[in-house]
Design an enzyme around this catalytic site. Structure first.
Site, PDB file in Angstrom:
ATOM      1  N   ASP A  37      33.233  54.775  27.916  1.00  0.00           N
ATOM      2  CA  ASP A  37      34.212  54.602  26.856  1.00  0.00           C
ATOM      3  C   ASP A  37      34.595  55.530  25.950  1.00  0.00           C
ATOM      4  O   ASP A  37      33.703  56.532  25.760  1.00  0.00           O
ATOM      5  CB  ASP A  37      33.388  53.372  25.925  1.00  0.00           C
ATOM      6  CG  ASP A  37      34.500  52.370  25.319  1.00  0.00           C
ATOM      7  OD1 ASP A  37      34.737  51.074  25.840  1.00  0.00           O
ATOM      8  OD2 ASP A  37      35.228  52.868  24.161  1.00  0.00           O
ATOM      9  N   ASN A  90      39.418  50.011  33.731  1.00  0.00           N
ATOM     10  CA  ASN A  90      39.796  48.991  32.899  1.00  0.00           C
ATOM     11  C   ASN A  90      40.544  49.519  31.489  1.00  0.00           C
ATOM     12  O   ASN A  90      40.891  48.803  30.918  1.00  0.00           O
ATOM     13  CB  ASN A  90      38.414  48.260  32.570  1.00  0.00           C
ATOM     14  CG  ASN A  90      38.542  47.402  31.620  1.00  0.00           C
ATOM     15  OD1 ASN A  90      39.200  46.062  31.757  1.00  0.00           O
ATOM     16  ND2 ASN A  90      37.804  47.498  30.503  1.00  0.00           N
ATOM     17  N   TYR A 156      53.464  49.048  27.165  1.00  0.00           N
ATOM     18  CA  TYR A 156      52.478  48.340  27.757  1.00  0.00           C
ATOM     19  C   TYR A 156      52.965  47.505  29.177  1.00  0.00           C
ATOM     20  O   TYR A 156      52.452  48.010  30.171  1.00  0.00           O
ATOM     21  CB  TYR A 156      51.991  47.191  27.019  1.00  0.00           C
ATOM     22  CG  TYR A 156      50.537  46.458  27.481  1.00  0.00           C
ATOM     23  CD1 TYR A 156      49.142  47.159  27.326  1.00  0.00           C
ATOM     24  CD2 TYR A 156      50.774  45.208  28.052  1.00  0.00           C
ATOM     25  CE1 TYR A 156      48.405  46.417  27.783  1.00  0.00           C
ATOM     26  CE2 TYR A 156      49.494  44.683  28.543  1.00  0.00           C
ATOM     27  CZ  TYR A 156      48.341  45.206  28.423  1.00  0.00           C
ATOM     28  OH  TYR A 156      47.194  44.521  28.823  1.00  0.00           O
ATOM     29  N   LYS A 160      51.912  48.770  33.093  1.00  0.00           N
ATOM     30  CA  LYS A 160      51.095  47.798  33.676  1.00  0.00           C
ATOM     31  C   LYS A 160      51.716  47.449  34.911  1.00  0.00           C
ATOM     32  O   LYS A 160      51.301  47.244  35.902  1.00  0.00           O
ATOM     33  CB  LYS A 160      50.833  46.516  32.946  1.00  0.00           C
ATOM     34  CG  LYS A 160      49.811  46.628  31.868  1.00  0.00           C
ATOM     35  CD  LYS A 160      48.403  47.080  32.218  1.00  0.00           C
ATOM     36  CE  LYS A 160      47.511  47.180  31.033  1.00  0.00           C
ATOM     37  NZ  LYS A 160      45.908  47.748  31.371  1.00  0.00           N
ATOM     38  N   ILE A 189      43.565  36.735  27.247  1.00  0.00           N
ATOM     39  CA  ILE A 189      42.238  36.303  27.458  1.00  0.00           C
ATOM     40  C   ILE A 189      41.642  36.226  25.980  1.00  0.00           C
ATOM     41  O   ILE A 189      41.829  37.096  25.022  1.00  0.00           O
ATOM     42  CB  ILE A 189      41.416  37.668  27.957  1.00  0.00           C
ATOM     43  CG1 ILE A 189      41.972  37.879  29.334  1.00  0.00           C
ATOM     44  CG2 ILE A 189      39.845  37.409  27.897  1.00  0.00           C
ATOM     45  CD1 ILE A 189      41.957  36.524  30.334  1.00  0.00           C
ATOM     46  N   THR A 191      39.722  37.027  23.110  1.00  0.00           N
ATOM     47  CA  THR A 191      38.630  38.001  22.528  1.00  0.00           C
ATOM     48  C   THR A 191      38.990  38.121  21.219  1.00  0.00           C
ATOM     49  O   THR A 191      40.076  37.628  20.664  1.00  0.00           O
ATOM     50  CB  THR A 191      39.307  39.467  23.201  1.00  0.00           C
ATOM     51  OG1 THR A 191      40.558  39.540  22.766  1.00  0.00           O
ATOM     52  CG2 THR A 191      39.463  39.511  24.700  1.00  0.00           C
TER      53      THR A 191
HETATM   54  N1  LIG Z   1      42.463  40.992  26.330  1.00  0.00           N
HETATM   55  C1  LIG Z   1      43.591  40.437  26.996  1.00  0.00           C
HETATM   56  O1  LIG Z   1      44.190  39.348  26.794  1.00  0.00           O
HETATM   57  C2  LIG Z   1      44.079  41.272  28.413  1.00  0.00           C
HETATM   58  C3  LIG Z   1      45.166  40.649  29.298  1.00  0.00           C
HETATM   59  C4  LIG Z   1      45.327  41.407  30.331  1.00  0.00           C
HETATM   60  C5  LIG Z   1      45.045  42.771  30.624  1.00  0.00           C
HETATM   61  N2  LIG Z   1      44.185  43.303  29.424  1.00  0.00           N
HETATM   62  C6  LIG Z   1      43.495  44.597  29.955  1.00  0.00           C
HETATM   63  O2  LIG Z   1      42.179  44.810  30.078  1.00  0.00           O
HETATM   64  C7  LIG Z   1      41.744  45.916  29.898  1.00  0.00           C
HETATM   65  C8  LIG Z   1      40.749  45.502  28.873  1.00  0.00           C
HETATM   66  O3  LIG Z   1      40.990  44.825  27.688  1.00  0.00           O
HETATM   67  P1  LIG Z   1      40.213  44.169  26.507  1.00  0.00           P
HETATM   68  O4  LIG Z   1      40.822  42.943  25.975  1.00  0.00           O
HETATM   69  O5  LIG Z   1      38.803  44.013  27.021  1.00  0.00           O
HETATM   70  O6  LIG Z   1      40.197  45.294  25.427  1.00  0.00           O
HETATM   71  P2  LIG Z   1      38.944  45.923  24.262  1.00  0.00           P
HETATM   72  O7  LIG Z   1      39.874  46.245  23.243  1.00  0.00           O
HETATM   73  O8  LIG Z   1      38.240  44.722  23.971  1.00  0.00           O
HETATM   74  O9  LIG Z   1      38.251  46.780  25.433  1.00  0.00           O
HETATM   75  C9  LIG Z   1      38.753  48.003  25.642  1.00  0.00           C
HETATM   76  C10 LIG Z   1      38.062  49.214  25.837  1.00  0.00           C
HETATM   77  O10 LIG Z   1      38.516  50.475  26.134  1.00  0.00           O
HETATM   78  C11 LIG Z   1      38.159  51.442  25.281  1.00  0.00           C
HETATM   79  N3  LIG Z   1      39.211  52.611  25.385  1.00  0.00           N
HETATM   80  C12 LIG Z   1      40.371  52.442  24.550  1.00  0.00           C
HETATM   81  N4  LIG Z   1      41.013  53.541  24.665  1.00  0.00           N
HETATM   82  C13 LIG Z   1      40.401  54.411  25.593  1.00  0.00           C
HETATM   83  C14 LIG Z   1      40.355  55.566  26.188  1.00  0.00           C
HETATM   84  N5  LIG Z   1      41.433  56.383  25.993  1.00  0.00           N
HETATM   85  N6  LIG Z   1      39.393  56.018  27.018  1.00  0.00           N
HETATM   86  C15 LIG Z   1      38.222  55.230  27.403  1.00  0.00           C
HETATM   87  N7  LIG Z   1      38.066  54.006  26.729  1.00  0.00           N
HETATM   88  C16 LIG Z   1      39.111  53.572  26.102  1.00  0.00           C
HETATM   89  C17 LIG Z   1      37.892  50.772  23.736  1.00  0.00           C
HETATM   90  O11 LIG Z   1      37.278  51.503  22.850  1.00  0.00           O
HETATM   91  C18 LIG Z   1      37.248  49.480  24.228  1.00  0.00           C
HETATM   92  O12 LIG Z   1      35.936  49.535  24.296  1.00  0.00           O
HETATM   93  C19 LIG Z   1      42.840  46.851  29.153  1.00  0.00           C
HETATM   94  O13 LIG Z   1      43.240  47.371  30.292  1.00  0.00           O
HETATM   95  C20 LIG Z   1      43.851  45.544  28.815  1.00  0.00           C
HETATM   96  O14 LIG Z   1      45.120  46.005  28.996  1.00  0.00           O
HETATM   97  C21 LIG Z   1      43.690  42.712  28.524  1.00  0.00           C
END
Ligand SMILES: NC(=O)c1ccc[n+]([C@@H]2O[C@H](COP(=O)([O-])OP(=O)(O)OC[C@H]3O[C@@H](n4cnc5c(N)ncnc54)[C@H](O)[C@@H]3O)[C@@H](O)[C@H]2O)c1
Length: 250
Positions: A37, A90, A156, A160, A189, A191
């Site tokens: 991370d 991710n 975004y 994606k 999701i 969160t």
């Molecule tokens: N939450 C949703 O609704 C959702 C829906 C579809 C896709 N996604 C995708 O799922 C993935 C995770 O999302 P999430 O909701 O768990 O987000 P989140 O913000 O809870 O977690 C993302 C993590 O990535 C880390 N991060 C950010 N930039 C970074 C970088 N440059 N290098 C390394 N780490 C980095 C952050 O510190 C964090 O710990 C993302 O790619 C997001 O686009 C999320």
């Protein structure tokens, strides 16, 4: 024997949300997990919680948007656990809503550099390590917005979508050599971030856009990712798999 016993995995952005759930599930299924991370303390919290639960994990600070960090991440996994077999690219970020005609160019670069370039850099260094290990499996975290658009989210949505194409090329190039690559497209999701950034009305409207009538959970995304990483998915490569509660069905 647990499904991923003897396997070594990296999960980028593993310090929170979906990545955290995937890292924990992989470790519970026997994998040794490198939780990476940009926030080391977040990765350390997850790695500690895995080891306290009896699993094997290490935290590693890496900015996915920097190629050399991805190279160091893979080297760390190989040095620490002897090989690399599984990767979940991710890490991802969004930007403030804005229309293309007024888009902040720096925000475009920031989002693309993590959400698309970061996945390319991950593949660039993970694949040679997996070939050296005799094979592997990769999941790239797209979104339902990898197949449909929403307004005000150009960087975004474009990133994606693009990583779905990148996933196909990786599969064409390396599946026959034993490295499968797939993309996953979660709907919205549930969160803390999503919940806290929306009013009650906006949350209810978003929920009703999913045929399921609710948002998804981290665990529901992790279940699909673990299936795709497992040998049960041995003939699945180069494809994009939705876990969106029917969001894109209409
Ligand atoms: N939450 C949703 O609704 C959702 C829906 C579809 C896709 N996604 C995708 O799922 C993935 C995770 O999302 P999430 O909701 O768990 O987000 P989140 O913000 O809870 O977690 C993302 C993590 O990535 C880390 N991060 C950010 N930039 C970074 C970088 N440059 N290098 C390394 N780490 C980095 C952050 O510190 C964090 O710990 C993302 O790619 C997001 O686009 C999320």
């Amino acid at each position: 024997m647990s499904e991923f016993e003897g396997k070594v995995a990296v999960v980028t952005g593993g310090g929170s949300g979906i990545g955290e759930a995937i890292a924990k599930e992989l470790a519970a299924a026997g994998a040794k997990v490198v939780v990476t991370d940009i926030k080391l303390d977040a990765a350390e919290r997850v790695a500690t919680s895995i080891t306290e639960a009896g699993g094997t994990a290490s935290a590693f600070e890496a900015n996915s948007a920097i190629a050399a960090d991805n190279e160091r991440m893979v080297a760390f996994a190989v040095d620490t656990y002897g090989a690399l077999h599984l990767a979940v690219n991710n890490a991802g970020i969004g930007a403030a809503p804005q229309p293309i005609g007024e888009y902040d160019v720096a925000a475009w670069d920031r989002v693309r550099s993590v959400d698309l370039d970061g996945v390319f850099y991950g593949l660039r260094y993970e694949i040679p390590a997996m070939l050296a290990a005799g094979g592997g499996a990769i999941v790239n975290m797209s979104s339902v917005l990898g197949s449909v658009g929403i307004a005000q989210n150009a960087a975004y949505v474009a990133s994606k979508h693009a990583l779905v194409g990148l996933t196909k090329v990786a599969a064409l190039e390396y599946t026959a050599q034993g490295v499968r690559t797939n993309a996953v497209g979660p709907g919205f999701i549930d969160t803390p971030l999503v919940r806290s950034s929306l009013s009650a009305e906006a949350l209810s409207a978003l929920e009703s856009e999913h045929a399921a009538g609710r948002l998804g959970t981290d665990a529901e995304v992790a279940a699909l990712v673990l299936f795709l990483l497992s040998d049960k998915a041995s003939f699945i490569s180069g494809s994009y798999h939705l876990v969106d509660g029917g969001y894109s069905a209409h």
